[in-house]
Design a protein around this motif. Structure first.
Motif, PDB file in Angstrom:
ATOM      1  N   TYR A 170     -26.546 -44.721  82.832  1.00 31.92           N
ATOM      2  CA  TYR A 170     -26.787 -46.100  83.257  1.00 31.92           C
ATOM      3  C   TYR A 170     -25.495 -46.884  83.464  1.00 31.92           C
ATOM      4  CZ  TYR A 170     -31.775 -45.789  83.169  1.00 31.92           C
ATOM      5  OH  TYR A 170     -33.075 -45.456  83.486  1.00 31.92           O
ATOM      6  N   ARG A 171     -24.357 -46.253  83.277  1.00 33.78           N
ATOM      7  CA  ARG A 171     -23.082 -46.860  83.653  1.00 33.78           C
ATOM      8  C   ARG A 171     -22.706 -46.521  85.092  1.00 33.78           C
ATOM      9  NH1 ARG A 171     -19.841 -45.060  78.170  1.00 33.78           N
ATOM     10  NH2 ARG A 171     -20.545 -46.762  76.808  1.00 33.78           N
ATOM     11  N   LEU A 172     -23.405 -45.586  85.703  1.00 35.52           N
ATOM     12  CA  LEU A 172     -23.136 -45.206  87.080  1.00 35.52           C
ATOM     13  C   LEU A 172     -23.605 -46.304  88.022  1.00 35.52           C
ATOM     14  CD1 LEU A 172     -24.414 -41.495  86.965  1.00 35.52           C
ATOM     15  CD2 LEU A 172     -22.045 -42.297  86.722  1.00 35.52           C
ATOM     16  N   ASP A 173     -23.091 -46.271  89.249  1.00 34.16           N
ATOM     17  CA  ASP A 173     -23.597 -47.223  90.236  1.00 34.16           C
ATOM     18  C   ASP A 173     -25.043 -46.856  90.567  1.00 34.16           C
ATOM     19  OD1 ASP A 173     -23.769 -45.747  93.043  1.00 34.16           O
ATOM     20  OD2 ASP A 173     -21.967 -45.020  92.025  1.00 34.16           O
ATOM     21  N   PRO A 174     -25.839 -47.823  91.033  1.00 31.57           N
ATOM     22  CA  PRO A 174     -27.285 -47.595  91.199  1.00 31.57           C
ATOM     23  C   PRO A 174     -27.645 -46.362  92.010  1.00 31.57           C
ATOM     24  CG  PRO A 174     -26.792 -49.927  91.415  1.00 31.57           C
ATOM     25  CD  PRO A 174     -25.467 -49.223  91.325  1.00 31.57           C
ATOM     26  N   PHE A 204     -29.065 -38.962  90.270  1.00 27.59           N
ATOM     27  CA  PHE A 204     -29.004 -38.096  89.087  1.00 27.59           C
ATOM     28  C   PHE A 204     -30.372 -37.992  88.425  1.00 27.59           C
ATOM     29  CE2 PHE A 204     -28.624 -37.426  84.539  1.00 27.59           C
ATOM     30  CZ  PHE A 204     -27.780 -36.332  84.468  1.00 27.59           C
ATOM     31  N   LEU A 205     -31.051 -39.113  88.259  1.00 27.71           N
ATOM     32  CA  LEU A 205     -32.359 -39.107  87.592  1.00 27.71           C
ATOM     33  C   LEU A 205     -33.381 -38.298  88.382  1.00 27.71           C
ATOM     34  CD1 LEU A 205     -32.557 -42.836  86.384  1.00 27.71           C
ATOM     35  CD2 LEU A 205     -32.225 -40.808  84.955  1.00 27.71           C
ATOM     36  N   VAL A 206     -33.377 -38.459  89.704  1.00 29.27           N
ATOM     37  CA  VAL A 206     -34.336 -37.725  90.537  1.00 29.27           C
ATOM     38  C   VAL A 206     -34.038 -36.227  90.493  1.00 29.27           C
ATOM     39  CG1 VAL A 206     -35.097 -37.305  92.906  1.00 29.27           C
ATOM     40  CG2 VAL A 206     -34.900 -39.650  92.051  1.00 29.27           C
ATOM     41  N   ARG A 207     -32.763 -35.867  90.645  1.00 27.42           N
ATOM     42  CA  ARG A 207     -32.411 -34.447  90.648  1.00 27.42           C
ATOM     43  C   ARG A 207     -32.692 -33.796  89.296  1.00 27.42           C
ATOM     44  NH1 ARG A 207     -27.402 -33.875  90.728  1.00 27.42           N
ATOM     45  NH2 ARG A 207     -26.626 -36.014  90.972  1.00 27.42           N
ATOM     46  N   ALA A 209     -41.153 -38.338  84.253  1.00 24.41           N
ATOM     47  CA  ALA A 209     -40.704 -39.631  83.732  1.00 24.41           C
ATOM     48  C   ALA A 209     -39.311 -39.977  84.241  1.00 24.41           C
ATOM     49  CB  ALA A 209     -40.726 -39.613  82.203  1.00 24.41           C
ATOM     50  N   LEU A 210     -38.424 -39.001  84.318  1.00 21.70           N
ATOM     51  CA  LEU A 210     -37.080 -39.240  84.841  1.00 21.70           C
ATOM     52  C   LEU A 210     -37.129 -39.664  86.310  1.00 21.70           C
ATOM     53  CD1 LEU A 210     -35.232 -36.210  83.216  1.00 21.70           C
ATOM     54  CD2 LEU A 210     -34.748 -38.619  82.764  1.00 21.70           C
ATOM     55  N   ILE A 211     -37.992 -39.033  87.079  1.00 20.23           N
ATOM     56  CA  ILE A 211     -38.131 -39.400  88.491  1.00 20.23           C
ATOM     57  C   ILE A 211     -38.656 -40.823  88.625  1.00 20.23           C
ATOM     58  CG2 ILE A 211     -39.330 -38.849  90.647  1.00 20.23           C
ATOM     59  CD1 ILE A 211     -39.341 -35.904  89.729  1.00 20.23           C
ATOM     60  N   LEU A 212     -39.653 -41.169  87.808  1.00 20.58           N
ATOM     61  CA  LEU A 212     -40.208 -42.521  87.856  1.00 20.58           C
ATOM     62  C   LEU A 212     -39.180 -43.568  87.450  1.00 20.58           C
ATOM     63  CD1 LEU A 212     -43.812 -42.004  86.429  1.00 20.58           C
ATOM     64  CD2 LEU A 212     -43.136 -42.442  88.791  1.00 20.58           C
ATOM     65  N   LEU A 213     -38.309 -43.247  86.493  1.00 20.75           N
ATOM     66  CA  LEU A 213     -37.254 -44.193  86.111  1.00 20.75           C
ATOM     67  C   LEU A 213     -36.413 -44.571  87.328  1.00 20.75           C
ATOM     68  CD1 LEU A 213     -35.673 -43.186  82.675  1.00 20.75           C
ATOM     69  CD2 LEU A 213     -36.679 -45.384  83.312  1.00 20.75           C
ATOM     70  N   ALA A 214     -36.103 -43.586  88.153  1.00 23.28           N
ATOM     71  CA  ALA A 214     -35.315 -43.860  89.360  1.00 23.28           C
ATOM     72  C   ALA A 214     -36.127 -44.672  90.364  1.00 23.28           C
ATOM     73  CB  ALA A 214     -34.846 -42.554  89.984  1.00 23.28           C
ATOM     74  N   LEU A 215     -37.347 -44.271  90.623  1.00 20.22           N
ATOM     75  CA  LEU A 215     -38.168 -44.950  91.628  1.00 20.22           C
ATOM     76  C   LEU A 215     -38.489 -46.384  91.220  1.00 20.22           C
ATOM     77  CD1 LEU A 215     -40.679 -42.095  92.548  1.00 20.22           C
ATOM     78  CD2 LEU A 215     -38.552 -42.736  93.712  1.00 20.22           C
ATOM     79  N   PHE A 216     -38.663 -46.617  89.926  1.00 15.51           N
ATOM     80  CA  PHE A 216     -39.061 -47.947  89.461  1.00 15.51           C
ATOM     81  C   PHE A 216     -37.930 -48.966  89.559  1.00 15.51           C
ATOM     82  CE2 PHE A 216     -42.860 -46.670  86.557  1.00 15.51           C
ATOM     83  CZ  PHE A 216     -43.584 -46.355  87.699  1.00 15.51           C
ATOM     84  N   GLU A 217     -36.705 -48.526  89.807  1.00 17.43           N
ATOM     85  CA  GLU A 217     -35.621 -49.494  90.008  1.00 17.43           C
ATOM     86  C   GLU A 217     -35.835 -50.302  91.275  1.00 17.43           C
ATOM     87  OE1 GLU A 217     -31.637 -48.222  89.610  1.00 17.43           O
ATOM     88  OE2 GLU A 217     -31.946 -47.210  87.682  1.00 17.43           O
ATOM     89  N   ARG A 218     -36.653 -49.796  92.170  1.00 17.51           N
ATOM     90  CA  ARG A 218     -36.942 -50.500  93.422  1.00 17.51           C
ATOM     91  C   ARG A 218     -38.371 -51.039  93.462  1.00 17.51           C
ATOM     92  NH1 ARG A 218     -34.015 -46.411  97.813  1.00 17.51           N
ATOM     93  NH2 ARG A 218     -31.856 -47.030  97.340  1.00 17.51           N
TER      94      ARG A 218
END
Length: 397
Positions: free
Chosen positions: A221-225, A231-234, A291-300
């Protein structure tokens, strides 16, 4: 342009960068709250089924796909909840919790939640569920955070991936150490006194490993969006694909093998029927990958529905306690109307349902939606109150 003007430009740029940083942080936290809120809503479905379903059907029976999937979708709740607790601990800069602070979790489990589940003050059995294991895992995390992040990740992943190697150890064979193994890895009863027992449903291994691994993931979560989402999706896709491959082999990762059924749907349901108590490696891969994939998708994610679900995710323990008590109270009223007897609804009544009691799945879903709708305003009000308070213990609620 004068030096004074240049300084003003630098200050304005710094202020703008700070605003962007705060906005990015809010998006990160909103995505976590949204995913946490989603699993809280699904948890309410599971508990509505617990209280309102008839006593006979087995929710893991693949011969009843609708009931099976109603139970299966709620498998995402506990792993995601504990995983997000570890990520949040990193984001808030927490170095674990003290035993004294975490004792609040144990107190809540043994008092408030016990009453919500039973509506009884008769003390004979205490059930150790998700609240207890969240607190206990924080104690473990408090001891691990002093290690390098790679070591924390290795310990967490070793617990997750390796604990099924211990499935052959039976607490009954360990004599005086049986209670310890029951606490650590094998669900069961621990006798404290002749009339007082603990029923361990959520074991410390591998749940504490889930929290440790998610804490070690926190620096993502220190990485740019864009890099973070990638990373989360992959990673989520790799974990999910790993589940499919490893499960297909039937070699390791779950105590029960899947088998070919007479229909394609039956075979798929057998494939995804993984053990929760304790959660097998495959169970955790099956739930945490998506859950990791959803974390990425839910940012939008935006909109009214996302806002409502996010509100639930900001007050998880409040939602947890209130929804169990509310569903239980509704079940008491339903029993009085349909059966005419409510005595059995007090105490551990989930295994004592009369034959004439219960709703079909359509009715269960209707009650669930009503429960979720009714809890929104109380949760929104509590979230606003929580935001105004600064005492340390509010962070638990």
């Amino acid at each position: 342009m004068t030096k004074v003007d240049l300084r003003r430009v630098d200050v304005a740029r710094a202020a703008g960068a700070s605003d962007v940083s705060r906005a990015a942080g809010r998006v990160r936290l909103d995505s976590i709250d949204l995913l946490r809120g989603l699993v809280m809503v699904l948890m309410a479905l599971d508990h509505t089924r617990d209280f309102f379903a008839a006593g006979g059907p087995n929710p893991r029976d693949i011969a009843d796909p609708a009931l099976f999937l109603t139970r299966w979708v709620t498998h995402f709740c506990a792993p995601t909840f504990i995983f997000l607790a570890g990520v949040s601990a990193f984001l808030y800069g927490e170095r674990g919790r003290s035993v004294g602070q975490v004792s609040l979790f144990i107190l809540i489990e043994f008092t408030l939640m016990r009453f919500c589940w039973t509506f009884s003050f008769h003390i004979n059995v205490f059930v150790l569920q998700v609240i207890w294991v969240t607190g206990a895992s924080m104690v473990v995390l408090a001891g691990l955070v002093h290690l390098p992040r790679g070591a924390i990740a290795a310990i967490g992943l070793a617990m997750i991936a390796g604990h099924n190697l211990l499935d052959g150890i039976d607490a009954a064979d360990l004599g005086s150490a049986a209670w310890l193994w029951t606490l650590l890895h094998q669900p069961g009863l621990i006798e404290i006194a002749p009339q007082l027992k603990l029923f361990v449903l959520y074991n410390l291994v591998p749940w504490s490993g889930v929290m440790a691994a998610s804490y070690a993931l926190g620096p993502v979560y220190r990485l740019d969006p864009a890099a973070r989402r990638s990373f989360l999706v992959r990673t989520g896709a790799a974990v999910t694909a790993g589940f499919v491959v490893l499960r297909a082999t039937n070699l390791y990762g779950d105590p029960d093998a899947w088998s070919m059924q007479s229909t394609v749907l039956g075979t798929v349901l057998s494939l995804i029927d993984c053990e929760k108590y304790p959660p097998s490696l495959l169970y955790l891969m099956m739930t945490l990958g998506p859950a990791l994939i959803l974390l990425a998708l839910f940012e939008r994610a935006h909109g009214a529905i996302a806002g409502v679900v996010t509100t639930f995710g900001r007050v998880p323990f409040f939602f947890y306690a209130v929804h169990v008590a509310f569903i239980h109270a509704l079940a008491v009223g339903f029993a009085w109307i349909t059966v005419g007897d409510i005595g059995w609804t007090f105490g551990s009544f989930l295994s004592q349902k009369p034959a004439s009691y219960g709703l079909n799945l359509l009715g269960i879903y209707a009650v669930w939606l009503c429960v979720v709708a009714a809890l929104y305003l109380p949760c929104r009000a509590f979230a606003a109150l929580k935001q105004r308070r600064r005492e340390w213990w509010w962070s638990y609620l």
